[in-house]
Scaffold this motif. Structure first.
Motif, PDB file in Angstrom:
ATOM      1  N   SER A  28       0.823  -1.138  -0.013  1.00  0.00           N
ATOM      2  CA  SER A  28       0.073   0.104   0.007  1.00  0.00           C
ATOM      3  C   SER A  28       0.831   1.264   0.094  1.00  0.00           C
ATOM      4  CB  SER A  28      -0.958   0.161   1.182  1.00  0.00           C
ATOM      5  OG  SER A  28      -1.925  -1.122   1.222  1.00  0.00           O
ATOM      6  N   GLY A  29       2.153   1.087   0.291  1.00  0.00           N
ATOM      7  CA  GLY A  29       3.143   2.355   0.151  1.00  0.00           C
ATOM      8  C   GLY A  29       3.609   2.670  -1.268  1.00  0.00           C
ATOM      9  N   TRP A  30       4.596   3.522  -1.082  1.00  0.00           N
ATOM     10  CA  TRP A  30       5.133   3.970  -2.483  1.00  0.00           C
ATOM     11  C   TRP A  30       5.798   2.603  -3.277  1.00  0.00           C
ATOM     12  CZ3 TRP A  30      10.392   3.298  -3.142  1.00  0.00           C
ATOM     13  CH2 TRP A  30      11.156   3.265  -2.103  1.00  0.00           C
TER      14      TRP A  30
ATOM     15  N   ARG B  56      13.535   0.139  -5.755  1.00  0.00           N
ATOM     16  CA  ARG B  56      14.349  -1.049  -5.634  1.00  0.00           C
ATOM     17  C   ARG B  56      14.886  -1.194  -4.001  1.00  0.00           C
ATOM     18  NH1 ARG B  56      18.299  -1.147 -10.899  1.00  0.00           N
ATOM     19  NH2 ARG B  56      16.494  -0.617 -12.385  1.00  0.00           N
ATOM     20  N   VAL B  57      15.278  -2.445  -3.633  1.00  0.00           N
ATOM     21  CA  VAL B  57      15.977  -2.455  -2.433  1.00  0.00           C
ATOM     22  C   VAL B  57      17.343  -3.306  -2.848  1.00  0.00           C
ATOM     23  CG1 VAL B  57      15.867  -3.840  -0.350  1.00  0.00           C
ATOM     24  CG2 VAL B  57      13.824  -2.815  -1.096  1.00  0.00           C
TER      25      VAL B  57
ATOM     26  N   ASN C 111      14.794   5.277  -4.899  1.00  0.00           N
ATOM     27  CA  ASN C 111      13.613   5.347  -5.893  1.00  0.00           C
ATOM     28  C   ASN C 111      13.590   6.953  -6.146  1.00  0.00           C
ATOM     29  OD1 ASN C 111      12.720   6.462  -2.991  1.00  0.00           O
ATOM     30  ND2 ASN C 111      11.142   7.002  -4.269  1.00  0.00           N
ATOM     31  N   GLY C 112      12.804   7.159  -7.320  1.00  0.00           N
ATOM     32  CA  GLY C 112      12.715   8.510  -7.794  1.00  0.00           C
ATOM     33  C   GLY C 112      13.727   8.818  -8.470  1.00  0.00           C
TER      34      GLY C 112
ATOM     35  N   ASP D 132      18.181   4.331   3.337  1.00  0.00           N
ATOM     36  CA  ASP D 132      17.150   4.958   2.589  1.00  0.00           C
ATOM     37  C   ASP D 132      17.071   6.522   2.298  1.00  0.00           C
ATOM     38  OD1 ASP D 132      15.966   2.558   2.649  1.00  0.00           O
ATOM     39  OD2 ASP D 132      14.108   3.048   3.873  1.00  0.00           O
ATOM     40  N   GLU D 133      16.411   6.922   1.409  1.00  0.00           N
ATOM     41  CA  GLU D 133      16.345   8.268   1.099  1.00  0.00           C
ATOM     42  C   GLU D 133      16.017   9.098   2.219  1.00  0.00           C
ATOM     43  OE1 GLU D 133      13.624  11.311  -1.452  1.00  0.00           O
ATOM     44  OE2 GLU D 133      14.270   9.436  -2.512  1.00  0.00           O
ATOM     45  N   ALA D 134      16.765  10.170   2.662  1.00  0.00           N
ATOM     46  CA  ALA D 134      16.372  11.110   3.965  1.00  0.00           C
ATOM     47  C   ALA D 134      16.032  12.597   3.502  1.00  0.00           C
ATOM     48  CB  ALA D 134      17.380  10.933   4.884  1.00  0.00           C
ATOM     49  N   VAL D 135      15.454  13.398   4.190  1.00  0.00           N
ATOM     50  CA  VAL D 135      15.008  14.723   4.090  1.00  0.00           C
ATOM     51  C   VAL D 135      16.323  15.747   4.973  1.00  0.00           C
ATOM     52  CG1 VAL D 135      13.458  16.627   4.471  1.00  0.00           C
ATOM     53  CG2 VAL D 135      12.888  14.385   4.294  1.00  0.00           C
ATOM     54  N   THR D 136      16.958  16.586   4.065  1.00  0.00           N
ATOM     55  CA  THR D 136      17.897  17.289   4.583  1.00  0.00           C
ATOM     56  C   THR D 136      17.150  18.210   5.615  1.00  0.00           C
ATOM     57  OG1 THR D 136      17.245  18.983   2.863  1.00  0.00           O
ATOM     58  CG2 THR D 136      19.251  17.555   2.557  1.00  0.00           C
TER      59      THR D 136
END
Length: 547
Positions: free
Chosen positions: A211-213, A245-246, A261-262, A284-288
């Motif tokens: 159900s997630g991205w 991908r993982v 991703n992205g 995983d991708e993170a926010v600055t």
């Protein structure tokens, strides 16, 4: 609690009939990670040892428990035909020693189901055999496309072990899932049936399951060679999902498992993916910290994205310097280009506020003795300040025995050899060989063209064991000797800057890549090699005439 208890059977049956409720978590919001917290953030994606994590109650079996289950299944199958009704004392479960994790009543239920399936004429046809099947000692049937995938994975003797519930409909009303002792199989009409092990499942769960991205899996986990595997070593694994991908990559005491991703995934693939200088993703991708940018961390650097500047890689020594200065929160801001060589062949990268020229950190020609070797003081300061490697002047270091070398021209240690040093046996990795016409002679009038890697180091790895987790040493002598000859043959500075220097940087990178493949160690090697590159080219310009 035993795996196949009656209570579990009732719950699983209810799920199957009603459509079930999948283990759905809301998609986890990206974490805000400051430059200071990056190291601890990466640790969240580290798995110790070779045992996969427990995910949503699945997994956690030891090798001993797995062996006991497999042995019990073999003994049961060898003990005779299954019974189609309950006969006390005559069931498979009575003839073998059941592992503690197996429920006897569930095992007997499975045996009866197997016997009944085998007695049905239609069960002998291939199509019917593929439709449903029971695997002792689990009473839960596996059906259709999920069954086909399960058999492909080795069924009860494969890594997934036994089913622990029946198939259940997912909340989207389209896909189905089934849990097994050590993993999951998910099916969707547009993606098919694919197995998910617990390494990938933990990342998938963290991001909201199907159900997630990430959506549904579009393939199973498969090996990825990465860049230049050494001696056939496996460098990592990947599993693809609809949304990304993982990747799983080995480290010295376990694995790093992370999604990508992205736009960051797109940029990484443009650079070569696992084959690139960045290596595998390790978080995983993170926010600055400003809440605007995004970044992904890799074995040898990072990719930063900003809506105004796009996605750009930062790696090698530039990444170490920029990170130490505060990364995007520091005076330079976000990257607006990748790393490149400027007109003087200095390592450079442009940022939103101020460019970073690596040559600016190597402007002094001051030398100090390390052992009996003259080394650039700027180089030692760079190692200590930005990489945390302290080599005090006057300490011992790996050096050539110069009088013998001048006489014999025999290198010690030999290229591509084994080498005993400080109680360990190392492998010298020399992908760029010393040219046969190279003359080592520190008494030469132009000795900086005859001393391998001037005022820096000829080998890397043997004295930095906190950064090198392998048995290999990267040999920089060939790249530096080739650079010396190029400088000797080309006396004008423009040719040296346009040809000799870029080739040195390329060859040093090759030495790190071939020695350490795709690994965090290669990232350390490359950061040090770029510092060496600036030292060697800068000091040779000073010592041998730069204009």
């Amino acid at each position: 609690m035993k795996l196949f208890s009656k209570a579990a059977g009732v719950i699983a049956a209810a799920l199957l009939v009603t459509g079930g409720i999948a283990p759905v978590a809301q998609g986890q919001a990206l974490q805000v990670v400051t430059p200071e917290d990056q190291e601890s953030y990466v640790q969240q994606f580290h798995h110790d040892g070779d045992t996969p994590p427990v995910v949503d109650g699945v997994g956690g079996y030891t090798e001993e428990e797995i062996a006991e289950i497999h042995e019990a299944i073999r003994q049961a199958q060898d003990s005779g035909a299954p019974n189609d009704e309950l006969i006390p004392g005559q069931m498979w479960s009575d003839k073998v020693e059941l592992p503690a994790t197996i429920d006897k009543a569930a095992a007997d239920e499975a045996e009866i189901a197997i016997a009944q399936q085998q007695s049905q004429p239609q069960a002998r046809g291939l199509a019917a055999a593929a439709a449903r099947q029971t695997f002792w000692p689990s009473p839960y049937q596996v059906c259709g496309a999920i069954l086909e995938r399960y058999i492909q994975q080795g069924s009860q003797f494969g890594w997934m072990l036994l089913p622990t519930e029946g198939q259940a409909l997912n909340p989207d009303g389209q896909g189905y899932r089934q849990r097994f002792m050590a993993g999951f199989i998910y099916w969707h009409p547009s993606t098919g049936a694919h197995a998910v092990n617990n390494y990938s499942a933990q990342v998938w769960e963290r991001n909201g399951w199907e159900s997630g991205w990430m959506g549904y899996p579009t393939g199973g986990e498969v090996p990825v060679s990465g860049s230049n595997p050494i001696d056939g070593e496996l460098n990592g694994w990947v599993q693809t999902f609809q949304g990304g991908r993982v990747y799983r990559s080995p480290v010295v005491d376990g694995f790093q498992v992370a999604s990508i991703n992205g736009l960051i995934l797109d940029r990484w693939l443009e650079l070569g993916g696992p084959e690139s200088d960045l290596g595998f993703p390790i978080a995983d991708e993170a926010v600055t910290a400003d809440g605007v940018g995004r970044f992904g961390l890799f074995q040898s650097g990072a990719i930063y994205w900003h809506p105004n500047y796009g996605a750009h890689a930062v790696d090698g020594a530039v990444f170490q310097v920029w990170k130490q200065e505060g990364a995007e929160n520091g005076p330079r801001g976000y990257p607006i280009s990748d790393v490149y060589l400027d007109s003087d062949s200095n390592v450079r990268q442009d940022f939103s506020n101020q460019s970073l020229n690596l040559g600016d950190y190597f402007t002094s020609n001051q030398l100090v003795l390390v052992g009996d070797r003259e080394v650039s003081l700027d180089y030692l300061n760079f190692l200590e300040e930005f990489l945390g490697i302290e080599i005090p002047p006057g300490s011992s270091a790996t050096t050539q025995v110069e009088p013998m070398l001048r006489t014999t021209q025999l290198w010690d240690p030999l290229e591509n050899s084994t080498w005993s040093y400080k109680g360990r046996v190392w492998r010298i990795v020399s992908p760029v060989r010393i040219p046969v016409n190279y003359v080592y002679d520190t008494n030469h009038p132009e000795r900086r063209l005859h001393d391998f890697c001037s005022v820096s180091q000829d080998l890397w790895g043997e004295d930095t064991q906190n950064f090198n987790h392998t048995d290999r040493v990267a040999d920089f002598r060939g790249p530096c000797a080739t650079h010396d000859i190029c400088y000797d043959q080309n006396r004008d500075y423009s040719t040296r800057a346009d040809s000799c220097d870029p080739n040195l940087r390329r060859d040093l990178k090759t030495a790190c890549r071939e020695a350490y493949g795709t690994s965090v160690t290669r990232g350390y090697c490359w950061s040090i090699a770029e510092g060496m590159y600036q030292v060697v080219k800068g000091y040779q310009r000073f010592a041998n005439g730069g204009n």
